[in-house]
Write a protein that holds these residues in place. Structure first.
Motif, PDB file in Angstrom:
ATOM      1  N   PHE A   1       4.483   6.096  -3.123  1.00  0.00           N
ATOM      2  CA  PHE A   1       4.946   6.967  -2.051  1.00  0.00           C
ATOM      3  C   PHE A   1       4.136   8.259  -2.059  1.00  0.00           C
ATOM      4  O   PHE A   1       3.812   8.793  -3.124  1.00  0.00           O
ATOM      5  N   GLU A   2       3.854   8.755  -0.877  1.00  0.00           N
ATOM      6  CA  GLU A   2       3.160  10.027  -0.705  1.00  0.00           C
ATOM      7  C   GLU A   2       4.048  10.885   0.199  1.00  0.00           C
ATOM      8  O   GLU A   2       4.217  10.587   1.379  1.00  0.00           O
ATOM      9  N   VAL A   3       4.646  11.930  -0.366  1.00  0.00           N
ATOM     10  CA  VAL A   3       5.648  12.725   0.336  1.00  0.00           C
ATOM     11  C   VAL A   3       5.020  14.010   0.854  1.00  0.00           C
ATOM     12  O   VAL A   3       4.465  14.803   0.087  1.00  0.00           O
TER      13      VAL A   3
ATOM     14  N   ALA B   1       8.355  -2.382 -11.022  1.00  0.00           N
ATOM     15  CA  ALA B   1       7.083  -2.358 -11.740  1.00  0.00           C
ATOM     16  C   ALA B   1       6.224  -3.544 -11.325  1.00  0.00           C
ATOM     17  O   ALA B   1       6.741  -4.648 -11.135  1.00  0.00           O
ATOM     18  N   PRO B   2       4.888  -3.309 -11.151  1.00  0.00           N
ATOM     19  CA  PRO B   2       4.209  -2.033 -11.378  1.00  0.00           C
ATOM     20  C   PRO B   2       4.397  -1.061 -10.214  1.00  0.00           C
ATOM     21  O   PRO B   2       4.557  -1.466  -9.074  1.00  0.00           O
ATOM     22  N   ALA B   3       4.365   0.233 -10.552  1.00  0.00           N
ATOM     23  CA  ALA B   3       4.654   1.280  -9.575  1.00  0.00           C
ATOM     24  C   ALA B   3       3.440   2.143  -9.256  1.00  0.00           C
ATOM     25  O   ALA B   3       3.586   3.204  -8.633  1.00  0.00           O
ATOM     26  N   GLY B   4       2.241   1.712  -9.676  1.00  0.00           N
ATOM     27  CA  GLY B   4       1.046   2.502  -9.406  1.00  0.00           C
ATOM     28  C   GLY B   4       1.176   3.892  -9.996  1.00  0.00           C
ATOM     29  O   GLY B   4       1.639   4.071 -11.130  1.00  0.00           O
ATOM     30  N   ASP B   5       0.805   4.893  -9.226  1.00  0.00           N
ATOM     31  CA  ASP B   5       0.918   6.284  -9.678  1.00  0.00           C
ATOM     32  C   ASP B   5       2.184   6.929  -9.123  1.00  0.00           C
ATOM     33  O   ASP B   5       2.228   8.129  -8.869  1.00  0.00           O
ATOM     34  N   GLY B   6       3.209   6.108  -8.889  1.00  0.00           N
ATOM     35  CA  GLY B   6       4.524   6.624  -8.557  1.00  0.00           C
ATOM     36  C   GLY B   6       4.594   7.352  -7.234  1.00  0.00           C
ATOM     37  O   GLY B   6       4.195   6.834  -6.187  1.00  0.00           O
ATOM     38  N   ILE B   7       5.092   8.588  -7.288  1.00  0.00           N
ATOM     39  CA  ILE B   7       5.261   9.423  -6.103  1.00  0.00           C
ATOM     40  C   ILE B   7       4.323  10.617  -6.195  1.00  0.00           C
ATOM     41  O   ILE B   7       4.249  11.275  -7.235  1.00  0.00           O
ATOM     42  N   HIS B   8       3.599  10.902  -5.118  1.00  0.00           N
ATOM     43  CA  HIS B   8       2.814  12.125  -5.010  1.00  0.00           C
ATOM     44  C   HIS B   8       3.524  13.078  -4.056  1.00  0.00           C
ATOM     45  O   HIS B   8       3.753  12.736  -2.886  1.00  0.00           O
TER      46      HIS B   8
ATOM     47  N   GLY C   1       0.845  -1.194   0.000  1.00  0.00           N
ATOM     48  CA  GLY C   1       0.000   0.000   0.000  1.00  0.00           C
ATOM     49  C   GLY C   1       0.873   1.233   0.000  1.00  0.00           C
ATOM     50  O   GLY C   1       2.097   1.158   0.114  1.00  0.00           O
ATOM     51  N   THR C   2       0.239   2.388  -0.114  1.00  0.00           N
ATOM     52  CA  THR C   2       0.977   3.646  -0.191  1.00  0.00           C
ATOM     53  C   THR C   2       1.824   3.876   1.059  1.00  0.00           C
ATOM     54  O   THR C   2       1.355   3.712   2.182  1.00  0.00           O
ATOM     55  N   ILE C   3       3.079   4.268   0.841  1.00  0.00           N
ATOM     56  CA  ILE C   3       4.004   4.570   1.930  1.00  0.00           C
ATOM     57  C   ILE C   3       4.045   6.082   2.122  1.00  0.00           C
ATOM     58  O   ILE C   3       4.379   6.821   1.193  1.00  0.00           O
TER      59      ILE C   3
END
Length: 459
Positions: free
Chosen positions: A279-281, A294-301, A248-250
């Motif tokens: 990742f959510e920064v 991969a897969p990396a979802g929507d990457g980094i926010h 899940g999102t980190i």
């Protein structure tokens, strides 16, 4: 793929919308609320919200979470730097399990730290401080909670004072230091339900006791401004030192140093806009020395300004990183690289500047794109230096009618003997729901700033 909006927000400087009339200054001081954010989901989607868990869709004009078995389903929105505010929403539980809840969040510092006003089974409502998943009850009340019924929840955070109400009746209030800033959120846990008419007001608590205007909330402290790399990358890719399994999102607050471990996997590897980020920064945060598998979802926010240093994407999928902050300032991408971005690598939805340096990109549509049809038509800027691009169609796309700028220096284009790579694409930005039109490309003295003879190198 057309650049789509991710945020819907009408920002102001916190505290700047406090007005006083002469009569009010004599008899009382009244703070007039200004809207920081609102969403009634009438556009039919949840763009602008960051999803973590659950099955979300807009149904009958409301955000609906339908997976009653999901342990933790959340949507987040707003700015990580928000301090004192009131968030309200209409909430309709559809089902609540024995250990479930349907709730409204304020000051979401991370995905597991926030304040929450929760509708619970057994006709109960609680005001909670949640710290890394550990719950402290600040106040509670007994009241009917019926599935299929709409309730208006309101959660106010002002300094260390936290209070909540349901349909105008106070549930409880208390004092807590769990989170001093953070975004808003809506949540279900072992429950399903709908959310609508989400509104955030900057007026939290009673009016001021002085006759002068209030001042803006301070910007959260961030790490010292990083120095963009002056080195042109060699094109070589790093070797992983280990593996980290991602489910899940980190959330990243402060600095995450991955030590060159490979983080994998999340999402389906496709172009869906609804995938969770890996990742959510948080505002002012840094993520570095990471290989994203991969897969990396929507990457980094990046929720505010952030630094992405020596991060490598094996296969971008949707976007490598999305810059979402609306508080201005500069975000940095320093070193690293990305492969296989069928559309774009870096998406800029907020405002301010993105500085990209020392980066390698291979087999991509665009290295950078300023959103051309987001809810907010921001002016955006990008600085691109010391880049190595292979099989990449466009280095940067901007919206000239909004005053965007793109500056380029020491750009190395590999293997393009026909010089087909476009350095700077120009678009006419449009309101949400329309499609931006391409209006040209190439250097000029206003928006696309570079010398094709000295700043661009074809090898």
């Amino acid at each position: 793929m057309v650049t789509r909006p991710r945020r819907r927000r009408w920002p102001i400087v916190a505290g700047s919308a406090v007005a006083f009339t002469a009569a009010a200054a004599i008899f009382s001081q009244i703070a007039f609320a200004a809207t920081l954010f609102s969403d009634n989901f009438s556009d039919g989607d949840t763009s602008g919200w960051s999803k973590s868990g659950g099955t979300w869709a807009v149904v009958s004009g409301a955000a609906n979470q339908s997976n009653a078995g999901s342990e933790n389903a959340r949507l987040f929105a707003g700015d990580a730097g928000w301090t004192n505010y009131t968030v309200s929403a209409r909430v309709q539980p559809s089902s609540i399990g024995s250990n479930g809840l349907v709730g409204l969040l304020a000051r979401a510092k991370s995905s597991t730290t926030f304040y929450r006003l929760a509708l619970l089974p057994g006709n109960a409502v609680q005001l909670q401080a949640v710290n890394s998943g550990s719950v402290t009850v600040l106040g509670s009340a007994s009241r009917t909670v019926s599935n299929g019924t709409w309730y208006t929840l309101s959660l106010t955070v002002s300094g260390s004072s936290i209070s909540g109400s349901v349909d105008g009746s106070v549930v409880g209030s208390g004092s807590s230091s769990v989170a001093s800033t953070g975004r808003i959120g809506i949540q279900t846990a072992y429950a399903s339900g709908s959310f609508d008419d989400v509104t955030v007001s900057d007026a939290a608590g009673p009016g001021p006791t002085t006759t002068g205007p209030t001042t803006a909330s301070p910007t959260p402290t961030r790490t010292p401004t990083p120095t963009p790399t002056g080195t042109n990358p060699s094109g070589s890719w790093p070797t992983k030192t280990g593996d980290v399994s991602v489910s899940g999102t980190i959330s990243v607050s402060g600095t995450l140093d991955g030590g060159m471990k490979r983080y994998c996997c999340i999402g389906d590897g496709g172009q869906s806009e609804s995938q969770d980020p890996m990742f959510e920064v948080a505002n002012g945060g840094t993520i570095k020395n990471v290989i994203i598998g991969a897969p990396a979802g929507d990457g980094i926010h990046c929720l505010g300004t952030c630094t992405i240093q020596n991060v490598w994407w094996e296969d971008v999928g949707e976007d490598a990183a999305t810059f979402m902050g609306t508080g201005g300032g500069t975000s940095y991408v320093i070193g690293g690289g990305a492969r296989s971005a069928s559309d774009k690598v870096f998406q800029h939805n907020g405002n301010g500047t993105v500085n990209i340096s020392g980066f390698s990109v291979e087999n991509a549509g665009k290295l950078y794109r300023a959103c051309g049809n987001c809810t907010n038509s921001f002016q955006r800027h990008v600085v691109v230096s010391n880049i190595r691009a292979t099989s990449t169609k466009v280095i940067a796309g901007i919206n000239t009618n909004w005053g965007d700028t793109a500056r380029f220096s020491n750009i190395t284009i590999v293997g393009d003997s026909s010089h087909k790579t476009i350095i700077c694409d120009k678009y006419k930005g449009v309101p949400k729901g329309s499609e931006p039109s391409h209006i040209g490309s190439g250097p000029d003295s206003t928006n696309c700033l570079y010398n094709p003879d000295t700043d661009i190198h074809w090898v």
